[in-house]
Design a protein around this motif. Structure first.
Motif, PDB file in Angstrom:
ATOM      1  N   ALA A  93     -10.508 -18.701  -1.686  1.00  0.00           N
ATOM      2  CA  ALA A  93      -9.815 -18.198  -0.501  1.00  0.00           C
ATOM      3  C   ALA A  93      -9.321 -19.348   0.371  1.00  0.00           C
ATOM      4  O   ALA A  93      -8.225 -19.290   0.935  1.00  0.00           O
ATOM      5  CB  ALA A  93     -10.745 -17.287   0.299  1.00  0.00           C
ATOM      6  N   GLN A  94     -10.121 -20.400   0.472  1.00  0.00           N
ATOM      7  CA  GLN A  94      -9.696 -21.575   1.250  1.00  0.00           C
ATOM      8  C   GLN A  94      -8.481 -22.236   0.607  1.00  0.00           C
ATOM      9  O   GLN A  94      -7.568 -22.689   1.304  1.00  0.00           O
ATOM     10  CB  GLN A  94     -10.865 -22.566   1.362  1.00  0.00           C
ATOM     11  CG  GLN A  94     -11.980 -22.092   2.270  1.00  0.00           C
ATOM     12  CD  GLN A  94     -13.197 -23.009   2.231  1.00  0.00           C
ATOM     13  OE1 GLN A  94     -13.469 -23.675   1.229  1.00  0.00           O
ATOM     14  NE2 GLN A  94     -13.944 -23.050   3.310  1.00  0.00           N
TER      15      GLN A  94
ATOM     16  N   ALA B 125     -10.623 -12.936  -4.016  1.00  0.00           N
ATOM     17  CA  ALA B 125     -10.506 -13.914  -2.926  1.00  0.00           C
ATOM     18  C   ALA B 125      -9.262 -13.635  -2.092  1.00  0.00           C
ATOM     19  O   ALA B 125      -9.282 -13.747  -0.853  1.00  0.00           O
ATOM     20  CB  ALA B 125     -10.452 -15.330  -3.500  1.00  0.00           C
ATOM     21  N   LEU B 126      -8.165 -13.245  -2.755  1.00  0.00           N
ATOM     22  CA  LEU B 126      -6.936 -12.917  -2.031  1.00  0.00           C
ATOM     23  C   LEU B 126      -7.150 -11.689  -1.148  1.00  0.00           C
ATOM     24  O   LEU B 126      -6.682 -11.646   0.000  1.00  0.00           O
ATOM     25  CB  LEU B 126      -5.797 -12.668  -3.019  1.00  0.00           C
ATOM     26  CG  LEU B 126      -4.452 -12.269  -2.411  1.00  0.00           C
ATOM     27  CD1 LEU B 126      -3.951 -13.343  -1.456  1.00  0.00           C
ATOM     28  CD2 LEU B 126      -3.418 -12.008  -3.501  1.00  0.00           C
TER      29      LEU B 126
ATOM     30  N   ALA C 297      -5.504 -20.093   1.379  1.00  0.00           N
ATOM     31  CA  ALA C 297      -5.116 -20.235   2.785  1.00  0.00           C
ATOM     32  C   ALA C 297      -4.292 -21.498   3.009  1.00  0.00           C
ATOM     33  O   ALA C 297      -3.454 -21.548   3.917  1.00  0.00           O
ATOM     34  CB  ALA C 297      -6.362 -20.261   3.671  1.00  0.00           C
TER      35      ALA C 297
ATOM     36  N   LEU D 202     -12.951 -17.395   7.686  1.00  0.00           N
ATOM     37  CA  LEU D 202     -13.620 -17.397   6.387  1.00  0.00           C
ATOM     38  C   LEU D 202     -15.045 -17.943   6.490  1.00  0.00           C
ATOM     39  O   LEU D 202     -15.950 -17.486   5.784  1.00  0.00           O
ATOM     40  CB  LEU D 202     -12.817 -18.231   5.385  1.00  0.00           C
ATOM     41  CG  LEU D 202     -11.560 -17.588   4.806  1.00  0.00           C
ATOM     42  CD1 LEU D 202     -10.760 -18.596   4.000  1.00  0.00           C
ATOM     43  CD2 LEU D 202     -11.914 -16.376   3.935  1.00  0.00           C
TER      44      LEU D 202
ATOM     45  N   THR E 251     -16.015 -17.564  -4.168  1.00  0.00           N
ATOM     46  CA  THR E 251     -14.898 -16.821  -3.583  1.00  0.00           C
ATOM     47  C   THR E 251     -14.354 -17.548  -2.371  1.00  0.00           C
ATOM     48  O   THR E 251     -13.133 -17.608  -2.163  1.00  0.00           O
ATOM     49  CB  THR E 251     -15.352 -15.405  -3.180  1.00  0.00           C
ATOM     50  OG1 THR E 251     -15.880 -14.735  -4.312  1.00  0.00           O
ATOM     51  CG2 THR E 251     -14.192 -14.605  -2.605  1.00  0.00           C
TER      52      THR E 251
ATOM     53  N   CYS F 240      -9.951 -10.763   0.194  1.00  0.00           N
ATOM     54  CA  CYS F 240     -10.759 -11.215   1.334  1.00  0.00           C
ATOM     55  C   CYS F 240      -9.879 -11.897   2.380  1.00  0.00           C
ATOM     56  O   CYS F 240     -10.039 -11.667   3.581  1.00  0.00           O
ATOM     57  CB  CYS F 240     -11.852 -12.180   0.864  1.00  0.00           C
ATOM     58  SG  CYS F 240     -13.137 -11.412  -0.155  1.00  0.00           S
ATOM     59  N   LEU F 241      -8.957 -12.707   1.915  1.00  0.00           N
ATOM     60  CA  LEU F 241      -8.059 -13.419   2.825  1.00  0.00           C
ATOM     61  C   LEU F 241      -7.145 -12.435   3.551  1.00  0.00           C
ATOM     62  O   LEU F 241      -6.905 -12.557   4.752  1.00  0.00           O
ATOM     63  CB  LEU F 241      -7.236 -14.431   2.029  1.00  0.00           C
ATOM     64  CG  LEU F 241      -6.448 -15.474   2.830  1.00  0.00           C
ATOM     65  CD1 LEU F 241      -7.384 -16.357   3.637  1.00  0.00           C
ATOM     66  CD2 LEU F 241      -5.602 -16.320   1.893  1.00  0.00           C
ATOM     67  N   GLN F 242      -6.649 -11.434   2.823  1.00  0.00           N
ATOM     68  CA  GLN F 242      -5.747 -10.458   3.415  1.00  0.00           C
ATOM     69  C   GLN F 242      -6.456  -9.514   4.381  1.00  0.00           C
ATOM     70  O   GLN F 242      -5.791  -8.812   5.152  1.00  0.00           O
ATOM     71  CB  GLN F 242      -5.063  -9.648   2.311  1.00  0.00           C
ATOM     72  CG  GLN F 242      -4.085 -10.461   1.479  1.00  0.00           C
ATOM     73  CD  GLN F 242      -3.480  -9.667   0.328  1.00  0.00           C
ATOM     74  OE1 GLN F 242      -4.016  -8.622  -0.064  1.00  0.00           O
ATOM     75  NE2 GLN F 242      -2.373 -10.145  -0.226  1.00  0.00           N
TER      76      GLN F 242
END
Length: 435
Positions: free
Chosen positions: A107-108, A141-142, A111, A94, A103, A144-146
């Protein structure tokens, strides 16, 4: 047309929380380690407050002296750094991602809420409340994480996990996504010829798709080392004494907060102006903190007493005997509001003969049994997990077979519910588990 202005009186009811009540709510719901930091900060800022750290006799009137902080750190923070986990790997990715700061922060947070299998353990609504963001921001944000490695990470369920991997594959099976989205149950039922006819494809094409699905990873988080377990400080300990379960509140590690009477006596006379207002506010804040801490201890003790009373079978035999509890019922027994019970069980832990458990663990959804009582969803998931672990790997149990076994055990449950719990456990269907 003639316009007329008229005055109209309306009566509305609005709940305004006092600063004392707001602080009391905050103190009730935070974890013990956060409470230590909160107390330390309060004592540093408020001249009327002194703190004494456990087993040292050191008085906190020095307002944040090194000795007090070091002792607290020895109690709570002397943990070695964990190795790479899913969270640490994702945070590293990230930091290199070109996304807005807002965002990145969401996302953090997401995580940090993945389980060992790599699945998101909280709902979007919970993330909305925690991050003070709207649904669009959280979902972005989810996403981006995925998009990070490994594929399938941060999925919310098994279906999403498999689909994320298919989307990232440069040459996926052309029928895999269709099967996962619309035909998972038919795959589980095993009637491949009927399914092939329904899709108007050959049985060989269907078998190729199933073989491809088996290559996908249902638990992407296991690619990382298990996260090192932090040393949770239980808020209470339950043990059997003379045949009865006794509760011991384990708050001895918390600093003792006391009013500095000597300092208070200096301001008993008449003080005018801004100094008087400052002293009055600080004194009131100190009294509110002491009241909030006392209420937290009383409420927590009362809630734990109810849990121990209701969960005798769990204490004796373990998770398979976990009894569902209802926040509303407990609130009624204690004469408190349901939201108060909800806050009391947040971030709190109890040491039992069966291990350390979060208090909210004891408030699961229930399923009826033939005896008219209820079995918790958690206990049923445990039974399903055991059935799968003990099954013949060459002939895995189908959802219907597990349903029949649970029914024989006195648990009234449908095959659809068994399938739901199996998927929550990230366990593939019997057809996809067969070797």
């Amino acid at each position: 047309m003639i316009l007329k202005l008229a005055a109209e009186a309306t009566q509305t009811t609005q709940l305004n929380l006092t600063p004392q009540l707001k602080q009391s709510i905050f103190i009730l719901q935070i974890a013990s380690d956060e409470l230590v930091d909160f107390i330390q900060n309060k004592a540093t800022d408020n001249p009327f407050l002194d703190i004494e750290w456990p087993s040292t006799g050191i008085n906190g009137s020095n307002k944040g002296g090194t000795a007090g902080i070091d002792h607290k750190d020895r109690w709570l923070n002397n943990l070695s750094r964990p190795g790479e986990t899913a969270e640490t790997a994702l945070l590293a990715q990230l930091r290199l991602a070109n996304i807005p700061k807002s965002t990145l922060a969401i996302a953090q947070y997401l995580a940090g809420n993945l389980n060992e299998s790599g699945y998101l353990e909280i709902s979007v609504d919970e993330a909305l409340a925690a991050c003070h963001a709207d649904e669009k921001e959280v979902l972005y944000a989810l996403a981006c994480l995925q998009s990070l490695e490994p594929a399938g990470i941060a999925a919310r369920d098994l279906k999403e996990c498999l689909l994320l991997q298919i989307q990232r594959d440069s040459s996926p099976d052309p029928w895999a996504a269709e099967l996962i989205v619309n035909h998972m149950q038919e795959l589980a039922n095993g009637n491949r010829k009927q399914l092939a006819d329904k899709l108007d494809i050959s049985i060989d094409i269907l078998l190729d798709a199933i073989a491809y699905i088996r290559t996908l990873n249902p638990r992407p988080g296991l690619a990382f080392g298990h996260q090192q377990q932090s040393y949770i400080q239980p808020d209470a300990k339950v043990q059997k004494v003379d045949g009865e379960y006794a509760i011991t509140m384990t708050d001895a590690f918390l600093p003792k907060v006391i009013m500095n009477k000597e300092y208070r006596s200096l301001f008993t006379g008449n003080i005018s102006g801004d100094i008087s207002a400052y002293v009055r506010n600080q004194l009131q804040d100190a009294e509110q903190l002491l009241w909030g801490l006392a209420q937290r201890k009383i409420t927590l003790r009362r809630v734990i007493e109810i849990i121990v009373k209701e969960q005798n079978a769990f204490l004796e035999k373990g998770v398979s005997c976990l009894k569902p509890m209802n926040l509303k019922v407990v609130a009624a027994q204690l004469g408190l509001h349901e939201s108060t019970i909800s806050r009391a069980v947040q971030n709190k832990y109890i040491l039992t003969p069966q291990g350390v458990y979060a208090l909210k663990y004891f408030f699961p959804f229930g399923v009826s049994t033939v005896s008219g009582e209820e079995a918790s969803a958690e206990s049923i998931r445990t039974k399903i997990k055991l059935l799968v672990e003990r099954e013949d790997k060459k002939r895995p149990l189908s959802d219907q077979q597990m349903t029949d076994l649970l029914n024989k055990d006195g648990i009234q449950i449908s095959r659809r519910t068994v399938m739901k719990y199996r998927e929550e456990l990230r366990i593939l269907s019997s057809r996809l588990r067969s070797y």
